[in-house]
Design a protein around this motif. Structure first.
Motif, PDB file in Angstrom:
ATOM      1  N   PRO A 163       0.729  -1.359  -0.070  1.00  0.00           N
ATOM      2  CA  PRO A 163       0.067  -0.005  -0.098  1.00  0.00           C
ATOM      3  C   PRO A 163       0.594   1.228  -0.026  1.00  0.00           C
ATOM      4  O   PRO A 163       0.404   2.308  -0.618  1.00  0.00           O
ATOM      5  CB  PRO A 163      -0.885  -0.127   1.356  1.00  0.00           C
ATOM      6  N   MET A 164       1.935   1.156   0.587  1.00  0.00           N
ATOM      7  CA  MET A 164       2.850   2.312   0.675  1.00  0.00           C
ATOM      8  C   MET A 164       3.531   2.845  -0.516  1.00  0.00           C
ATOM      9  O   MET A 164       3.547   3.978  -1.130  1.00  0.00           O
ATOM     10  CB  MET A 164       3.933   2.533   1.813  1.00  0.00           C
ATOM     11  N   ARG A 214      -9.030   4.584  -1.467  1.00  0.00           N
ATOM     12  CA  ARG A 214      -9.189   3.724  -2.701  1.00  0.00           C
ATOM     13  C   ARG A 214      -8.140   2.592  -2.666  1.00  0.00           C
ATOM     14  O   ARG A 214      -8.424   1.394  -2.833  1.00  0.00           O
ATOM     15  CB  ARG A 214      -8.974   4.672  -3.894  1.00  0.00           C
ATOM     16  N   ILE A 215      -7.115   2.666  -2.182  1.00  0.00           N
ATOM     17  CA  ILE A 215      -6.069   1.659  -1.618  1.00  0.00           C
ATOM     18  C   ILE A 215      -6.540   0.659  -0.951  1.00  0.00           C
ATOM     19  O   ILE A 215      -6.422  -0.536  -1.200  1.00  0.00           O
ATOM     20  CB  ILE A 215      -4.655   2.401  -1.227  1.00  0.00           C
ATOM     21  N   TYR A 216      -7.255   0.971   0.116  1.00  0.00           N
ATOM     22  CA  TYR A 216      -7.910   0.246   1.477  1.00  0.00           C
ATOM     23  C   TYR A 216      -8.893  -0.365   0.370  1.00  0.00           C
ATOM     24  O   TYR A 216      -8.907  -1.770   0.767  1.00  0.00           O
ATOM     25  CB  TYR A 216      -8.374   0.823   2.252  1.00  0.00           C
ATOM     26  N   HIS A 410      -8.553  -3.129  17.120  1.00  0.00           N
ATOM     27  CA  HIS A 410      -9.388  -3.356  18.121  1.00  0.00           C
ATOM     28  C   HIS A 410     -10.916  -2.990  17.097  1.00  0.00           C
ATOM     29  O   HIS A 410     -11.926  -3.509  17.535  1.00  0.00           O
ATOM     30  CB  HIS A 410      -9.287  -2.272  19.363  1.00  0.00           C
ATOM     31  N   TYR A 411     -10.927  -1.901  16.426  1.00  0.00           N
ATOM     32  CA  TYR A 411     -11.931  -1.365  15.805  1.00  0.00           C
ATOM     33  C   TYR A 411     -12.240  -2.072  14.515  1.00  0.00           C
ATOM     34  O   TYR A 411     -13.091  -1.809  13.679  1.00  0.00           O
ATOM     35  CB  TYR A 411     -11.971  -0.052  15.538  1.00  0.00           C
ATOM     36  N   GLY A 412     -11.401  -3.163  14.380  1.00  0.00           N
ATOM     37  CA  GLY A 412     -11.391  -4.072  12.955  1.00  0.00           C
ATOM     38  C   GLY A 412     -10.599  -3.664  11.705  1.00  0.00           C
ATOM     39  O   GLY A 412     -10.705  -4.300  10.796  1.00  0.00           O
ATOM     40  N   LEU A 413      -9.776  -2.664  11.942  1.00  0.00           N
ATOM     41  CA  LEU A 413      -8.708  -2.366  10.714  1.00  0.00           C
ATOM     42  C   LEU A 413      -7.638  -3.241  11.315  1.00  0.00           C
ATOM     43  O   LEU A 413      -6.776  -2.619  11.791  1.00  0.00           O
ATOM     44  CB  LEU A 413      -8.377  -0.981  10.895  1.00  0.00           C
ATOM     45  N   THR A 414      -7.432  -4.643  10.737  1.00  0.00           N
ATOM     46  CA  THR A 414      -6.422  -5.432  11.212  1.00  0.00           C
ATOM     47  C   THR A 414      -5.418  -5.562  10.143  1.00  0.00           C
ATOM     48  O   THR A 414      -4.486  -6.184  10.234  1.00  0.00           O
ATOM     49  CB  THR A 414      -7.333  -6.573  11.357  1.00  0.00           C
ATOM     50  N   GLN A 415      -5.655  -4.869   8.834  1.00  0.00           N
ATOM     51  CA  GLN A 415      -4.787  -5.042   7.894  1.00  0.00           C
ATOM     52  C   GLN A 415      -3.416  -4.328   7.947  1.00  0.00           C
ATOM     53  O   GLN A 415      -3.304  -3.083   7.886  1.00  0.00           O
ATOM     54  CB  GLN A 415      -5.308  -4.542   6.440  1.00  0.00           C
TER      55      GLN A 415
END
Length: 464
Positions: A163-164, A214-216, A410-415
């Protein structure tokens, strides 16, 4: 965990004069650009005065070890947005993180500072009004669309491309519409460089949520990218683009996250790279793309990803709610295996990173029973003593990266591969604020002197 954060008490590094300069609130009924135009001639006179009074004075010795040691601690840059003191921590235009949390405007019903206010502070040294921050939110929303060809670039990237790397590609491509590049080609006066630099910087910051979203979506999620809502603040729109806009606590986390990651003085890799590339009169898009490439390194912004990998491995091996002894054994095994404990130690700081403290306080308020947060607290309680005993670190205290992954997951952004993209969105605030001032003050091309090993040997041989 209810442990007391370990910090050292030191005298503030900011003089009374500096505090007075940066303690005022912004005049009402002015836009950021209008206020900046008023401040530039005043700061030009101030810089002229400082150079006249102190320009010929020595400012710290240079030793050979600093040349070989990555210029560690070498005073070589002017960076006005923030100063990092080894014992006191970071200050944004003279204000600590707790002071920013208290003084900067909040969203209705929110408790964390709005990044729009932090950007105003970085640029002007002043606390903006609620109305000024609201107008800045609207301005960024109006500038947020990215060109179709940039969308196509991102859509054609393979999901296996980090992603970077995708982030850097997209920001570089925004150079196509650079106001500064066009103005320079048209022969704009040097005294006016700051104007198109400001416009590019505003465009850049405004477009980052659409790029990051968009990347996500392309790499980790599905569904059509929603539109920017001009009635919402920057962090709310970013959260919505990522698919978390309905979670008020996550939106609050983004407001805090962007604020505390925005700037960390000028010597870190991403900030210094942006200043260096910008000194060649590369426009803010090219300069910040270079910053992102530095931020992507595992010794800089990628460290938050490394921390979560290590935490996840530990949790899978010793289980949730493990004893302190089990945590200690795992830490010792890490060190004896020739690895470092990620998230601990800092190139400058010699205390607990105030950014870590801010995140910990957020977690105690919003997710005190989260298993990963509890593990982070256990690690904080045991790692410093182990590192001191092992002689592995001059600074055994945690930095910002030791905590951020636990909050995001914790909030579900695990990637975790995406975490540094969020860091990059934040770091644009500090890099662009300094780029604007560099162009306003006529900062020159950065060109330090380098030496070969043979030249150093000859220099000291001739002196002996």
């Amino acid at each position: 965990m209810a442990s007391v954060l370990r910090t050292s008490r030191t005298k503030p590094v900011w003089s009374a004069l500096a505090r007075a300069r940066f303690s005022s609130t912004a005049p009402k009924n002015t836009t950021l650009k209008e206020r900046l135009a008023e401040l530039i001639p005043l700061e030009l006179e101030n810089v002229k005065r400082v150079r006249a009074e102190h320009g010929k004075k020595a400012f710290g010795p240079v030793i050979v070890d600093q040349l070989y040691g990555g210029m560690r601690g070498l005073p070589a840059l002017i960076w006005d947005g923030s100063v990092l003191d080894a014992d006191e921590g970071i200050r944004f235009r003279g204000k600590t993180i707790p002071e920013c949390q208290e003084l900067l405007p909040k969203a209705p019903g929110g408790a964390e500072p709005l990044p729009e206010g932090l950007f105003w502070l970085l640029v002007t040294g002043e606390i903006p009004t609620q109305e000024q921050v609201t107008e800045l939110s609207k301005d960024w929303a109006a500038r947020s669309a990215i060109p179709e060809f940039v969308e196509e670039i991102l859509d054609r990237c393979p999901p296996t491309l980090h992603p970077m790397s995708q982030f850097s590609l997209a920001v570089t491509a925004l150079n196509h519409n650079s106001a500064f590049a066009k103005a320079y080609q048209d022969g704009v006066s040097k005294k006016e460089y700051w104007g198109p630099t400001f416009e590019d910087s505003m465009d850049l910051i405004a477009k980052l949520p659409n790029i990051a979203g968009r990347i996500y979506r392309n790499v980790f999620a599905a569904g059509k990218l929603p539109a920017i809502d001009p009635s919402k603040d920057y962090s709310h729109n970013l959260s919505t683009l990522l698919g978390f806009g309905d979670n008020a606590a996550f939106v609050e986390l983004m407001r805090l996250y962007i604020t505390i990651h925005s700037d960390h003085e000028g010597g870190n890799v991403s900030a210094h790279t942006g200043k260096l590339v910008g000194s060649a009169l590369s426009d803010p898009f090219l300069a910040f793309a270079a910053s992102l490439n530095g931020l992507a390194g595992p010794l800089h912004g990628l460290a938050n990803q490394e921390v979560l990998i290590w935490l996840s491995k530990m949790q899978s091996q010793i289980g949730e709610n493990a004893s302190d002894e089990a945590v200690k054994e795992y830490v010792w095994a890490t060190l004896k295996g020739g690895q470092v404990v990620p998230g601990y130690g800092h190139a400058v700081l010699r205390k607990t990173d105030p950014r870590y403290t801010a995140q910990r306080e957020f977690a105690l308020k919003h997710l005190p029973d989260d298993p990963l947060f509890k593990l982070v607290g256990q690690i904080y309680n045991v790692v410093p003593d182990i590192l001191l005993e092992a002689g592995k670190a001059k600074n055994p205290w945690p930095n910002v990266d030791a905590h951020s992954g636990a909050l995001l997951s914790h909030y579900g952004l695990t990637q975790m591969q995406f975490y540094t993209v969020l860091f990059g969105v934040s770091r644009a605030f500090g890099v662009t604020a300094q780029l604007i001032w560099d162009r306003a003050l006529g900062a020159p091309l950065e060109r330090p002197k380098s030496y070969s090993t043979a030249a150093i040997e000859k220099m000291f041989k001739d002196k002996s």
